[in-house]
Scaffold this active site. Sequence first.
Site, PDB file in Angstrom:
ATOM      1  CE1 TYR A 195      -3.125   3.009   1.092  1.00 54.20           C
ATOM      2  CE2 TYR A 195      -2.081   2.948   3.248  1.00 54.20           C
ATOM      3  CZ  TYR A 195      -2.916   3.556   2.346  1.00 54.20           C
ATOM      4  OH  TYR A 195      -3.560   4.712   2.708  1.00 54.20           O
ATOM      5  CG  ASP A 280      -2.889  -3.556   7.569  1.00 52.44           C
ATOM      6  OD1 ASP A 280      -4.086  -3.874   7.723  1.00 52.44           O
ATOM      7  OD2 ASP A 280      -2.542  -2.509   6.999  1.00 52.44           O
ATOM      8  CB  ILE A 282      -7.651  -2.926   7.792  1.00 49.91           C
ATOM      9  CG1 ILE A 282      -6.958  -2.814   6.432  1.00 49.91           C
ATOM     10  CG2 ILE A 282      -6.759  -2.315   8.862  1.00 49.91           C
ATOM     11  CD1 ILE A 282      -6.770  -1.389   5.989  1.00 49.91           C
ATOM     12  CE  LYS A 321      -9.364   0.733   3.816  1.00 52.05           C
ATOM     13  NZ  LYS A 321      -9.437   1.800   2.844  1.00 52.05           N
TER      14      LYS A 321
END
Lengths: 533, 525
Positions: A195, A280, A282, A321
């Site tokens: 990202y 991560d 999410i 999200k």
Amino acid sequence: MCSFMFQPTFQSSQKQKRFGCFKTFALRLHSMLHCDYFKAQKMELMLRNQEHFLSKIATNNGHGEDSPYFDGWKAYDSDPYHHTKNPKGVIQMGLAENQLSFDLIQDWIMNNPRASICTAEGADDFKDIAIYQNYHGLPEFRNAIAKFMGKVRGNMATFDPDRIVMSGGATGAHETMVFCLADPGDAFLVPTPYYPGFDRDLRWRTGAQLVPVICDSSNNFTVTRDALEAAYKKAQEAKIKVKGLLITNPSNPLGTILDRETLKSLVRFTNEKNIHLVSDEIYAATVFKSPGFISIAEILEEQDMEGINRDLMHIVYSLSKDMGFPGFRIGILYSYNDAVVSCARKMSSFGLVSTQTQHLIASMLSDDHFVDKFIIQSKHRLAKRHGVFTKGLEQVGIESLESNAGLFFWMDLRRLLSEATVEAEMALWRIIIKEVKLNVSPGSSFHCSEPGWFRVCFANMDDETMRVALRRIKTFVLQTKGGQEASAKKQCRRQSLQVSLSFRRMEDIMMTPHLMMTPHSPICSSPLVRART
Amino acid sequence: MTRTRSDTESDSPEQTSTGMRLIVPLQGIVHGRGGLILGSLIPCALFYFLQFYLKRHRSPPPEKPPPSSSPGNSAANLAVFPRTLSRSSLSVRGSAGHAHVSSRADSIVREDDSPYYVGLDRVLKDRYDELKNPNGIIQLGLSENTLSLDLIEEWLSKNLSNSILGGGLSISGIATYQPFDGLLELKPAMAGFMSQVMERTVSFNPSQIVLTSGATAAVEILCFCLADHGNALLVPTPYYPGFDRDIRWRTGVELIPVHCRSSDNFSLSITALDQAYNHARKRAQKVCGILITNPSNPVGNILTRETLYSLLDFAREKNIHIICDEVFAGSTFGNQEFVSMAEILDSEDSDKDRVHIIYGLSKDFSLPGFRIGVVYSSNENVLVASKRLTRFSSVSAPTQRLLIAMLSDTRFVEEYLQTNRKRIRTIHSLFVAGLKQLGIQCIKSTGGFFCWVDMSRLIRPYSEEGELELWDKLLNIAKINATPGLACHCIEPGWFRCCFTTLREKDIPVVIERIRKVVETCKTI
């Protein structure tokens, strides 16, 4: 300059005793330094006046908004698509936002006015909530989050509410994590593609670095032990202290999930090197096709993971999200390390979630019936949208990486590149932005090692916009192909003048991918592409 | 392997001769014109690097104990708390062996020992409640205001009928990504509110407002923008105990105390400021700005117009910034007029670029839970940078939506501010009168939620130990959590900050009675 200034001193010193000369020298040196000091001060003053004496953080480009990822956003911002008002505008496909299930959230809020406290019905709770400013967070909020985190992981892992630290979005959670784990100059290994926001969020204020771990399409961008070792070694050779490994699972931008074996090998790797593992997650509840998502929390509870040092394991989570409300700015930092929990909690004062929102979320997530329904519905809608989109692209021969999670997929346009370079990728991307009017994000901004991949977000638009976007891509690809074929034909004809080729042979050449990617293939200047403007 | 400084700096003739013994042969080696210079410079440089090396490779500090959860423990550790935290005690950079976490995480463990945080922690565990816990600790250590919450509650029940989505709002207006620096509609409402707080003497430009999650984040963001790691801000003492954490911790910016004294009622003098500035320059420390709280936290006094003008002159002369924290601007209750820095700027033509104002709704609007902070600046670059930095600490959109309606109702805001001021004044005079009965004086204050109380008469010995002993007695015998001057970097021992705006009128006698107990024990010693 130095020797010139001291020449007389040196000459006269010949006649003097050595110590005396040393003294004179010291005096001269002193006056020189003094003079330089004032000069430097004057310079500094001038510079300060010029730059308005701000900090490096304020004036450097650590914000990273000069990258193409953000250029695409600017292109969208200046000319946003609208069905009726601006049907020729740019369609935003660079934003990983889930708008498919807004109606469910909206209904719930309408039906539960008490939850938002700032209503006539909720005013009773207002007093306690409004003045609550403790960084631990409302107990009901933490409990609800812990339960929700377990639920979206299929209840294969449990989460301790006392280890839940809130922050301003996952962005804030990531930064806090790095502040807690790394000193300026320390580094995190990050498998590519990753990202683009990480470059800013993790590095800007913390002074930490990111070391890419190179993954490629040969094994569907899966991170391997060899790649990790190579990156680790490279960092060590550069005298960079590696503090941890950061993974996104499900992956942003790939939309894939990590399998059990890979996860275990990552845990073992970090444990052997005695570095942190930040996972991560999410998109944990945004996995819409099998195989199911496996959290690092679940791995840690397995039996063969008993010797693992849990102090090195951390999770970043968010509701932006999975629940689809980034506007609420709810990020979660979950750590198995007591010191990190305690430090991060204090640091959360810089990005606390409003208690009004905490209260609202606590009530919403405690409503089991609603949460269950929401997760199922959301997955269903995402799967459907993902299917329509990827299948539509397949019809025109556009492949994408097989994926089952996230709000995006990883589109393979390598065939359309004039050559396998980042420049060619950027040229193609500019055409897509300016002429096809779609803001997709180029792989190079994700540090992808292979040019020609693009991230396409599919959940931040309604069905109608989706159809327009799909149509635009299809038209573009068909035109480009036509252009390429035409140019290929032209070339063949030229060749046939020199060496006569059989018709069959010519067709072969036309079909080989090699020719399609020939450097002469003029995508940028293709007359058909031009004709569209 | 650690070598003390005095050791290396001792200036004996013997050493000089050692130096010469080094220089002479070196001169031989680098023969020629620059021989002497190089011959002297090389050993100097070598010696400098040796020192540097020794400093870098000093053995790591001993392992810190894990953060203790029992409050009694940390209270016991307090005796060693230094009056002025030095840089080294806050952040030890460099190699600490196989430390698992960052040095920032390590440093915070120690900082926990500040009596300010210890006290707050204690109250959390044993809070006074008239009925449920009559022997609990009464909170005088947290500056929050519960006097006027009923007004806001009443407004809510009258004005927001359905839910946050009522009134033409849709879910996509709150759930999707919003600008990180605040909703476009909230900024004018906030500007209007701020101007109302300043009694319409200034108008604020909405485009110069950056919203953050609380003033804590606002201060930190400003410091990130204005100062580099290692730069310093001048801060008049006593100052808000939270600054040490909020400002220094992650930014690495240092705070240089500018000591104010009881002899001039703790008001700021430019001479002291100038001295502190020169002192810092002598140590080759770059000073980036001045940080003031106006009305002052913890003293509660306000800066006069003249002082503000001379502050601005000072900042101009030194070419530094001014950060003006005005979070208590609407909570003034005395007769003295409050002058905002923004008003001074309006009358001046130049130098708008160097002044930055911090504001928030936690104090003046009694909504600390909502986390609304404001950076107000005319400096375009600061605005751009702050806006970008708010991505790490922005305000939840539903909360912002609610505030738009509330702050736009100017009649309600006016009524609220008036009533709130009146109520603070009442409780303040009751509290001060109660202390007077015990023979305890306060600095005359005109703003804020607190008194700056002089208990120097009660401490023995007259030192920080005496002060901490009294603080301990107040906490454990009287069951009152007040903030000792030590935590506010006050240079004189015996001063305490007492917040009174969470008390109801009927609580005042209870508090005074509790303090009396301690006063009596002090007298009998």
